[in-house]
Design a protein around this motif. Structure first.
Motif, PDB file in Angstrom:
ATOM      1  N   TRP A  97       0.849  -1.187   0.000  1.00 14.15           N
ATOM      2  CA  TRP A  97       0.000   0.000   0.000  1.00 14.15           C
ATOM      3  C   TRP A  97       0.887   1.241   0.000  1.00 14.15           C
ATOM      4  O   TRP A  97       2.082   1.182   0.285  1.00 14.15           O
ATOM      5  CB  TRP A  97      -0.952   0.021   1.204  1.00 14.15           C
ATOM      6  N   GLY A  98       0.297   2.373  -0.346  1.00 13.80           N
ATOM      7  CA  GLY A  98       1.067   3.608  -0.398  1.00 13.80           C
ATOM      8  C   GLY A  98       0.149   4.806  -0.561  1.00 13.80           C
ATOM      9  O   GLY A  98      -1.083   4.675  -0.596  1.00 13.80           O
ATOM     10  N   PHE A  99       0.764   5.984  -0.663  1.00 12.13           N
ATOM     11  CA  PHE A  99       0.012   7.230  -0.775  1.00 12.13           C
ATOM     12  C   PHE A  99       0.502   8.058  -1.955  1.00 12.13           C
ATOM     13  O   PHE A  99       1.688   8.051  -2.287  1.00 12.13           O
ATOM     14  CB  PHE A  99       0.175   8.085   0.490  1.00 12.13           C
ATOM     15  N   ILE A 100      -0.419   8.790  -2.558  1.00  9.40           N
ATOM     16  CA  ILE A 100      -0.093   9.888  -3.463  1.00  9.40           C
ATOM     17  C   ILE A 100      -0.292  11.178  -2.678  1.00  9.40           C
ATOM     18  O   ILE A 100      -1.383  11.426  -2.144  1.00  9.40           O
ATOM     19  CB  ILE A 100      -1.002   9.889  -4.708  1.00  9.40           C
ATOM     20  N   ASP A 101       0.755  11.979  -2.582  1.00  8.58           N
ATOM     21  CA  ASP A 101       0.697  13.264  -1.868  1.00  8.58           C
ATOM     22  C   ASP A 101       0.194  13.112  -0.435  1.00  8.58           C
ATOM     23  O   ASP A 101      -0.460  14.014   0.103  1.00  8.58           O
ATOM     24  CB  ASP A 101      -0.177  14.266  -2.627  1.00  8.58           C
ATOM     25  N   GLN A 102       0.472  11.991   0.193  1.00  9.25           N
ATOM     26  CA  GLN A 102       0.051  11.719   1.570  1.00  9.25           C
ATOM     27  C   GLN A 102      -1.457  11.841   1.744  1.00  9.25           C
ATOM     28  O   GLN A 102      -1.948  12.024   2.865  1.00  9.25           O
ATOM     29  CB  GLN A 102       0.769  12.667   2.553  1.00  9.25           C
ATOM     30  N   ASP A 103      -2.202  11.714   0.672  1.00  7.21           N
ATOM     31  CA  ASP A 103      -3.653  11.886   0.742  1.00  7.21           C
ATOM     32  C   ASP A 103      -4.399  10.712   0.117  1.00  7.21           C
ATOM     33  O   ASP A 103      -5.315  10.156   0.726  1.00  7.21           O
ATOM     34  CB  ASP A 103      -4.048  13.194   0.048  1.00  7.21           C
ATOM     35  N   ILE A 104      -4.020  10.322  -1.080  1.00  8.37           N
ATOM     36  CA  ILE A 104      -4.738   9.279  -1.818  1.00  8.37           C
ATOM     37  C   ILE A 104      -4.101   7.925  -1.515  1.00  8.37           C
ATOM     38  O   ILE A 104      -2.941   7.680  -1.863  1.00  8.37           O
ATOM     39  CB  ILE A 104      -4.715   9.573  -3.330  1.00  8.37           C
ATOM     40  N   LEU A 105      -4.864   7.065  -0.853  1.00  6.59           N
ATOM     41  CA  LEU A 105      -4.365   5.752  -0.437  1.00  6.59           C
ATOM     42  C   LEU A 105      -4.613   4.729  -1.542  1.00  6.59           C
ATOM     43  O   LEU A 105      -5.722   4.634  -2.078  1.00  6.59           O
ATOM     44  CB  LEU A 105      -5.068   5.320   0.850  1.00  6.59           C
ATOM     45  N   LEU A 106      -3.575   3.969  -1.883  1.00  2.00           N
ATOM     46  CA  LEU A 106      -3.682   2.980  -2.956  1.00  2.00           C
ATOM     47  C   LEU A 106      -3.128   1.635  -2.503  1.00  2.00           C
ATOM     48  O   LEU A 106      -2.316   1.547  -1.578  1.00  2.00           O
ATOM     49  CB  LEU A 106      -2.947   3.468  -4.210  1.00  2.00           C
ATOM     50  N   GLY A 107      -3.591   0.586  -3.179  1.00  2.00           N
ATOM     51  CA  GLY A 107      -3.030  -0.748  -3.012  1.00  2.00           C
ATOM     52  C   GLY A 107      -2.338  -1.152  -4.301  1.00  2.00           C
ATOM     53  O   GLY A 107      -2.808  -0.825  -5.396  1.00  2.00           O
ATOM     54  N   TYR A 108      -1.216  -1.861  -4.187  1.00  2.00           N
ATOM     55  CA  TYR A 108      -0.433  -2.154  -5.389  1.00  2.00           C
ATOM     56  C   TYR A 108       0.213  -3.533  -5.308  1.00  2.00           C
ATOM     57  O   TYR A 108       0.286  -4.164  -4.253  1.00  2.00           O
ATOM     58  CB  TYR A 108       0.653  -1.093  -5.579  1.00  2.00           C
ATOM     59  N   ARG A 109       0.715  -3.957  -6.465  1.00  2.00           N
ATOM     60  CA  ARG A 109       1.613  -5.103  -6.563  1.00  2.00           C
ATOM     61  C   ARG A 109       2.645  -4.785  -7.638  1.00  2.00           C
ATOM     62  O   ARG A 109       2.406  -3.940  -8.515  1.00  2.00           O
ATOM     63  CB  ARG A 109       0.850  -6.388  -6.909  1.00  2.00           C
ATOM     64  N   CYS A 110       3.782  -5.424  -7.566  1.00  2.00           N
ATOM     65  CA  CYS A 110       4.837  -5.201  -8.556  1.00  2.00           C
ATOM     66  C   CYS A 110       5.081  -6.475  -9.351  1.00  2.00           C
ATOM     67  O   CYS A 110       5.034  -7.587  -8.810  1.00  2.00           O
ATOM     68  CB  CYS A 110       6.136  -4.769  -7.873  1.00  2.00           C
ATOM     69  N   LYS A 111       5.317  -6.285 -10.636  1.00  2.00           N
ATOM     70  CA  LYS A 111       5.653  -7.404 -11.515  1.00  2.00           C
ATOM     71  C   LYS A 111       6.830  -6.966 -12.371  1.00  2.00           C
ATOM     72  O   LYS A 111       6.681  -6.169 -13.296  1.00  2.00           O
ATOM     73  CB  LYS A 111       4.451  -7.775 -12.383  1.00  2.00           C
ATOM     74  N   LYS A 112       8.020  -7.458 -12.010  1.00  2.00           N
ATOM     75  CA  LYS A 112       9.270  -7.044 -12.657  1.00  2.00           C
ATOM     76  C   LYS A 112       9.400  -5.521 -12.582  1.00  2.00           C
ATOM     77  O   LYS A 112       9.461  -4.960 -11.506  1.00  2.00           O
ATOM     78  CB  LYS A 112       9.334  -7.573 -14.087  1.00  2.00           C
ATOM     79  N   ASP A 113       9.418  -4.843 -13.740  1.00  2.00           N
ATOM     80  CA  ASP A 113       9.594  -3.393 -13.728  1.00  2.00           C
ATOM     81  C   ASP A 113       8.269  -2.649 -13.896  1.00  2.00           C
ATOM     82  O   ASP A 113       8.241  -1.501 -14.338  1.00  2.00           O
ATOM     83  CB  ASP A 113      10.575  -2.966 -14.822  1.00  2.00           C
ATOM     84  N   THR A 114       7.164  -3.291 -13.525  1.00  2.00           N
ATOM     85  CA  THR A 114       5.841  -2.676 -13.644  1.00  2.00           C
ATOM     86  C   THR A 114       5.218  -2.515 -12.259  1.00  2.00           C
ATOM     87  O   THR A 114       5.173  -3.469 -11.473  1.00  2.00           O
ATOM     88  CB  THR A 114       4.909  -3.528 -14.523  1.00  2.00           C
ATOM     89  N   PHE A 115       4.770  -1.317 -11.973  1.00  2.00           N
ATOM     90  CA  PHE A 115       4.079  -1.004 -10.724  1.00  2.00           C
ATOM     91  C   PHE A 115       2.587  -0.981 -11.044  1.00  2.00           C
ATOM     92  O   PHE A 115       2.119  -0.114 -11.794  1.00  2.00           O
ATOM     93  CB  PHE A 115       4.549   0.354 -10.195  1.00  2.00           C
TER      94      PHE A 115
END
Length: 297
Positions: free
Chosen positions: A126-144
């Motif tokens: 998980w992470g944030f854009i501008d400490q405001d927008i919360l997102l969930g993610y996964r990474c696949k090689k060089d793709t976020f």
């Protein structure tokens, strides 16, 4: 002679002298120093949204607060990734983040935000854009790959402490309603993107000048700048200095000669004239006395 001792017409008379005198540029250049340009970036506008001046200043201030905020265990997403998102993510963006946006617009927006280092992530997906927008993610090689957007902390404050929220949900078997009413959603702005960024440096400091445009009441564009100043050598004890420069308001504390040089090259000579008269009236007076027999005493 001090600023307060000038006659009311002193400022405008001096400005006219600076504009009309044959040594106009020579006079202004006494207050300028050419910096070393290190980088330049231009950005693409994502949609046709125009900010008013008041709205833009507020958005810049919000972005400034986000830059100052240091969330524990989050780090900027390293460069070198391609940004992608799943269908579920665009659906959640349009339900929880802002007014509806097309997939290609969101792709362009996210790529530019990423380039500016405004996506910060945890190692737990998980992470944030501008400490405001919360997102969930996964990474696949060089793709976020962004899997979902959970919402804005500015609208759902519980999201600001996401790890604690997850633990609470697991223990209490409870869920927070993340849907945002349409009337509120339509008032949300997209993350702010500058028109361009110029990086330059002097002997002791480095600068980043971000240029933003707004739409005024006369249907023309105005310009605001955000300047960030950091020590040239890494100094973790000295926080960056950030200032908004409003070209319509030159009556602010003296800017450095290198900043004034860049503004001069961007065509803001009237701003510089008024700015140096406000901050350095004695020096302007001496220069005019040397170069013009029409100097106003």
């Amino acid at each position: 002679m001090t600023r307060s001792s000038f006659p009311t017409n002193y400022d405008s008379t001096k400005i006219d002298l600076i504009k009309n005198h044959p040594l106009q540029n020579s006079l202004l250049k006494k207050f300028l120093t050419k910096p070393k340009i290190t980088n330049y970036y231009s950005f693409i506008k994502v949609n046709n949204l125009f900010y008013s001046k008041t709205e833009l200043i507020e958005q810049i201030r919000l972005l400034n607060r986000a830059k100052r905020f240091d969330y524990l265990d989050l780090s900027p997403l390293p460069m070198g990734y391609q940004i992608q998102f799943e269908y579920h993510a665009i659906k959640r963006w349009n339900e929880r983040i802002s007014t509806p946006i097309l997939p290609q617009q969101l792709q362009l927006l996210l790529q530019q935000i990423y380039f500016m280092g405004r996506i910060k992530i945890s190692k737990d997906g998980w992470g944030f854009i501008d400490q405001d927008i919360l997102l969930g993610y996964r990474c696949k090689k060089d793709t976020f790959i962004i899997q979902t957007f959970l919402g804005r902390t500015s609208l759902v404050p519980h999201l600001a402490n996401y790890p604690s929220l997850l633990r609470f949900n697991q223990i209490q078997k409870d869920r927070i309603n993340l849907r945002i009413p349409t009337r509120i959603l339509h008032r949300q702005k997209l993350p702010l993107i500058p028109r361009e960024i110029l990086c330059f440096q002097g002997d002791y400091q480095k600068y980043q000048l971000e240029e933003y445009t707004y739409h005024n009441n006369h249907q023309t564009n105005g310009t605001l700048y955000l300047i960030t100043i950091k020590p040239l050598k890494k100094d973790f004890q000295t926080p960056p200095i950030r200032k908004i420069i409003d070209i319509d308001n030159p009556y602010i504390p003296m800017l450095t000669r290198k900043i004034l040089y860049i503004l001069y090259k961007k065509g803001h000579k009237d701003f510089i004239s008024r700015h140096v008269i406000f901050n350095k009236p004695e020096k302007v007076g001496r220069l005019l006395a040397k170069s013009s027999s029409f100097f106003l005493k």
